[in-house]
Design an enzyme around this catalytic site. Structure first.
Site, PDB file in Angstrom:
ATOM      1  N   GLY A  61       0.787  -1.229   0.000  1.00 22.18           N
ATOM      2  CA  GLY A  61       0.000   0.000   0.000  1.00 22.18           C
ATOM      3  C   GLY A  61       0.817   1.276   0.000  1.00 22.18           C
ATOM      4  CB  SER A  62       4.187   2.287  -1.171  1.00 24.45           C
ATOM      5  OG  SER A  62       4.246   2.055  -2.556  1.00 24.45           O
ATOM      6  CG  ASN A  63       1.183   3.264  -5.770  1.00 27.85           C
ATOM      7  OD1 ASN A  63       1.476   4.264  -6.406  1.00 27.85           O
ATOM      8  ND2 ASN A  63       1.812   2.100  -5.932  1.00 27.85           N
TER       9      ASN A  63
ATOM     10  CG  MET B 201      -1.426  -7.610  -6.762  1.00 26.64           C
ATOM     11  SD  MET B 201      -0.850  -6.442  -8.020  1.00 26.64           S
ATOM     12  CE  MET B 201       0.460  -7.422  -8.728  1.00 26.64           C
TER      13      MET B 201
ATOM     14  CG  LEU C  87      -7.958  -9.873 -14.166  1.00 24.05           C
ATOM     15  CD1 LEU C  87      -8.302 -10.911 -15.225  1.00 24.05           C
ATOM     16  CD2 LEU C  87      -7.287  -8.655 -14.785  1.00 24.05           C
TER      17      LEU C  87
ATOM     18  CG  ASN D 109      -4.393  -0.734 -12.538  1.00 23.43           C
ATOM     19  OD1 ASN D 109      -4.156  -1.004 -11.362  1.00 23.43           O
ATOM     20  ND2 ASN D 109      -3.774  -1.344 -13.533  1.00 23.43           N
TER      21      ASN D 109
ATOM     22  CG  HIS E  93       0.628  -1.827 -15.620  1.00 22.66           C
ATOM     23  ND1 HIS E  93       0.338  -3.074 -15.098  1.00 22.66           N
ATOM     24  CD2 HIS E  93       1.505  -2.037 -16.630  1.00 22.66           C
ATOM     25  CE1 HIS E  93       1.020  -3.987 -15.773  1.00 22.66           C
ATOM     26  NE2 HIS E  93       1.722  -3.388 -16.701  1.00 22.66           N
TER      27      HIS E  93
HETATM   28  C1  GAR Z   1       2.776  -1.196  -7.650  1.00 22.78           C
HETATM   29  O1  GAR Z   1       4.047  -1.277  -8.197  1.00 22.78           O
HETATM   30  C2  GAR Z   1       1.735  -1.288  -8.747  1.00 22.78           C
HETATM   31  O2  GAR Z   1       2.148  -0.669  -9.924  1.00 22.78           O
HETATM   32  C3  GAR Z   1       1.629  -2.764  -8.928  1.00 22.78           C
HETATM   33  O3  GAR Z   1       1.675  -3.279  -7.608  1.00 22.78           O
HETATM   34  C4  GAR Z   1       2.491  -2.448  -6.816  1.00 22.78           C
HETATM   35  C5  GAR Z   1       1.796  -2.121  -5.515  1.00 22.78           C
HETATM   36  O4  GAR Z   1       2.635  -1.435  -4.646  1.00 22.78           O
HETATM   37  N1  GAR Z   1       0.419  -3.118  -9.595  1.00 22.78           N
HETATM   38  C6  GAR Z   1       0.346  -4.057 -10.523  1.00 22.78           C
HETATM   39  O5  GAR Z   1       1.302  -4.715 -10.881  1.00 22.78           O
HETATM   40  C7  GAR Z   1      -1.035  -4.264 -11.102  1.00 22.78           C
HETATM   41  N2  GAR Z   1      -0.987  -5.233 -12.148  1.00 22.78           N
HETATM   42  P1  GAR Z   1       2.068  -0.772  -3.316  1.00 22.78           P
HETATM   43  O6  GAR Z   1       1.245  -1.837  -2.591  1.00 22.78           O
HETATM   44  O7  GAR Z   1       3.274  -0.414  -2.521  1.00 22.78           O
HETATM   45  O8  GAR Z   1       1.247   0.422  -3.687  1.00 22.78           O
END
Ligand code: GAR
Length: 203
Positions: free
Chosen positions: A12-14, A88, A90, A105, A107
């Protein structure tokens, strides 16, 4: 204020970037959901008193049943935009139908190159020297929806997936937080002529 729901499966850094830079300003994060009980993303939301819920696949007959429950919960919280931030799974047509043009989303590749869950690995296997990040609207395909924001990052010497991911992470945070703020203020619109082109009005 504009109400945002976030779905996340992992660290969940995003989500944290949205909480730090957008929450309480351009928009409010009012709901955080996950398919993974115990995901760190849930704790980040709970720390701020934001409503959370988990929707593990094993508890539902199929993805459509799970997504119907998840969409109903998000709608109950008054969510106007759903952000997939490292979610992660669909999302099914049943879910998208409840949030038309309202699911985005992030990516870790320059789409349409390297869609799917092994994007960084596939880019390295290919031997690319320019990586990047895409924020896009979600449609019924795998990472196929209209592009909102995209940024390239040259990493000619990096060979390890974890290092690429670490270098892309701040770019993801910048683009995703920008996209949420832009959508919240109505600055993102489909082009009237070109159906896939998304026009972004930067102030
Ligand atoms: C991120 O790098 C995002 O782009 C990727 O998962 C990671 C989640 O990081 N998403 C995908 O690959 C979707 N197909 P986070 O949990 O630190 O936000």
């Amino acid at each position: 204020r504009f109400r945002v729901g976030v779905l996340a499966s992992g660290t969940g850094s995003n989500l944290q970037a949205i909480l730090d830079r957008v929450h309480g300003r351009a928009a409010d994060v009012v709901a955080v959901g996950s398919d993974k009980p115990g995901a760190q993303a849930l704790a980040r939301a709970e720390a701020l008193g934001i409503a959370t819920a988990t929707f593990p696949g094993a508890e539902y007959a199929d993805r459509e049943a799970r997504d119907t429950a998840m969409a109903a919960w998000l709608l109950e919280q008054g969510v106007q935009l759903v952000v997939l931030a490292g979610y992660m799974q669909l999302v099914s047509a049943a879910f998208l139908g409840r949030f038309p043009q309202r699911v985005i989303n992030v990516h870790p590749a320059l789409l349409p190159a390297f869609p799917g869950i092994r994007a960084v690995e596939q880019a390295l296997e290919y031997g690319v020297k320019v990586f990047g990040v895409t924020v896009h609207f979600v449609d019924a395909g795998v990472d196929t929806g209209p592009v909102i924001l995209q940024r390239a990052l040259e990493l000619p010497e990096v060979r390890e997936a974890d290092e690429v991911r670490a270098r892309l992470r701040p770019v993801e945070h910048d683009l995703l937080t920008s996209a949420v703020a832009l959508i919240a203020r109505g600055a993102v619109r489909p082009d009237p002529v070109h159906p896939r082109f998304v026009s972004v009005e930067v102030q």
